[in-house]
Design a protein around this motif. Structure first.
Motif, mmCIF file in Angstrom:
data_model
loop_
_atom_site.group_PDB
_atom_site.id
_atom_site.type_symbol
_atom_site.label_atom_id
_atom_site.label_comp_id
_atom_site.label_asym_id
_atom_site.label_seq_id
_atom_site.Cartn_x
_atom_site.Cartn_y
_atom_site.Cartn_z
ATOM 1 N N GLN A 106 2.968 -3.030 7.040
ATOM 2 C CA GLN A 106 3.516 -1.681 6.832
ATOM 3 C C GLN A 106 2.695 -0.654 7.608
ATOM 4 O OE1 GLN A 106 5.041 -0.910 3.056
ATOM 5 N NE2 GLN A 106 6.209 0.663 4.083
ATOM 6 N N MET A 107 3.402 0.177 8.369
ATOM 7 C CA MET A 107 2.733 1.233 9.111
ATOM 8 C C MET A 107 2.606 2.460 8.213
ATOM 9 S SD MET A 107 2.435 -0.163 12.127
ATOM 10 C CE MET A 107 2.352 0.996 13.500
ATOM 11 N N ARG A 108 1.611 3.271 8.526
ATOM 12 C CA ARG A 108 1.480 4.524 7.775
ATOM 13 C C ARG A 108 1.245 5.670 8.747
ATOM 14 N NH1 ARG A 108 -3.828 5.779 7.094
ATOM 15 N NH2 ARG A 108 -5.187 4.141 7.890
ATOM 16 N N VAL A 128 10.433 2.934 11.497
ATOM 17 C CA VAL A 128 9.278 2.982 12.406
ATOM 18 C C VAL A 128 9.640 3.611 13.748
ATOM 19 C CG1 VAL A 128 7.694 1.556 13.769
ATOM 20 C CG2 VAL A 128 7.970 1.111 11.328
ATOM 21 N N ASP A 129 10.787 3.247 14.312
ATOM 22 C CA ASP A 129 11.173 3.790 15.626
ATOM 23 C C ASP A 129 11.329 5.305 15.553
ATOM 24 O OD1 ASP A 129 11.109 1.301 16.716
ATOM 25 O OD2 ASP A 129 13.290 1.035 16.794
ATOM 26 N N GLU A 189 3.592 5.870 3.811
ATOM 27 C CA GLU A 189 3.979 4.514 4.192
ATOM 28 C C GLU A 189 5.380 4.534 4.805
ATOM 29 O OE1 GLU A 189 2.897 1.378 1.589
ATOM 30 O OE2 GLU A 189 0.885 2.009 2.176
ATOM 31 N N VAL A 190 5.503 3.923 5.980
ATOM 32 C CA VAL A 190 6.756 3.994 6.738
ATOM 33 C C VAL A 190 7.551 2.705 6.522
ATOM 34 C CG1 VAL A 190 7.757 4.254 9.036
ATOM 35 C CG2 VAL A 190 5.627 5.441 8.471
ATOM 36 N N ASP A 191 8.801 2.864 6.088
ATOM 37 C CA ASP A 191 9.686 1.697 5.982
ATOM 38 C C ASP A 191 9.850 1.080 7.370
ATOM 39 O OD1 ASP A 191 10.109 2.196 3.305
ATOM 40 O OD2 ASP A 191 11.958 3.327 3.633
ATOM 41 N N ASN A 192 9.949 -0.220 7.433
ATOM 42 C CA ASN A 192 10.112 -0.878 8.730
ATOM 43 C C ASN A 192 11.327 -0.346 9.478
ATOM 44 O OD1 ASN A 192 7.847 -2.438 8.399
ATOM 45 N ND2 ASN A 192 8.953 -4.243 7.653
ATOM 46 N N LEU A 217 0.674 6.662 14.234
ATOM 47 C CA LEU A 217 1.018 5.569 13.337
ATOM 48 C C LEU A 217 -0.152 4.604 13.295
ATOM 49 C CD1 LEU A 217 4.719 4.658 14.167
ATOM 50 C CD2 LEU A 217 3.808 5.230 11.925
ATOM 51 N N ASN A 246 -1.851 0.973 11.135
ATOM 52 C CA ASN A 246 -1.579 -0.158 10.229
ATOM 53 C C ASN A 246 -2.344 0.028 8.937
ATOM 54 O OD1 ASN A 246 -1.416 -1.954 13.110
ATOM 55 N ND2 ASN A 246 0.228 -2.085 11.633
ATOM 56 N N ARG A 271 7.959 6.884 15.249
ATOM 57 C CA ARG A 271 7.259 6.814 16.540
ATOM 58 C C ARG A 271 7.773 7.905 17.485
ATOM 59 N NH1 ARG A 271 4.046 2.916 17.655
ATOM 60 N NH2 ARG A 271 5.051 1.281 16.472
#
Ligand code: SF4
Length: 67
Positions: A3-5, A48-49, A42-45, A65, A67, A52
């Motif tokens: 999960q990216m944050r 992410v785009d 926390e970014v939902d998958n 962004l 990890n 970004r």
């Protein structure tokens, strides 16, 4: 995928609002000075785009962004 944050450096924010226009479900701006506020770190998958793109558009390079 881990999960990216979202990491915001408030000192670099120039209150332009691109992040809010790109992802209003993740960002807001403070009433008084327009500095960005991260609503959800926390970014939902699936988002992410989009996030970004917001980090790429940020004129203050205040967003990244991680990890
Ligand atoms: S796009 Fe960047 S500079 Fe503009 S409000 Fe958002 S964080 Fe601040």
């Amino acid at each position: 995928m881990p999960q990216m944050r979202i990491v915001l450096d408030e000192d670099r924010c120039v209150s332009s609002g691109q992040c809010v226009m790109t992802a209003e479900d993740y960002f807001d701006q403070r009433e008084d000075d327009g500095v960005a506020v991260v609503l959800r770190e926390e970014v939902d998958n699936s988002a992410v785009d989009r996030i970004r793109r917001a980090t790429d558009l940020c004129p203050g390079q205040a967003l990244r962004l991680a990890n």
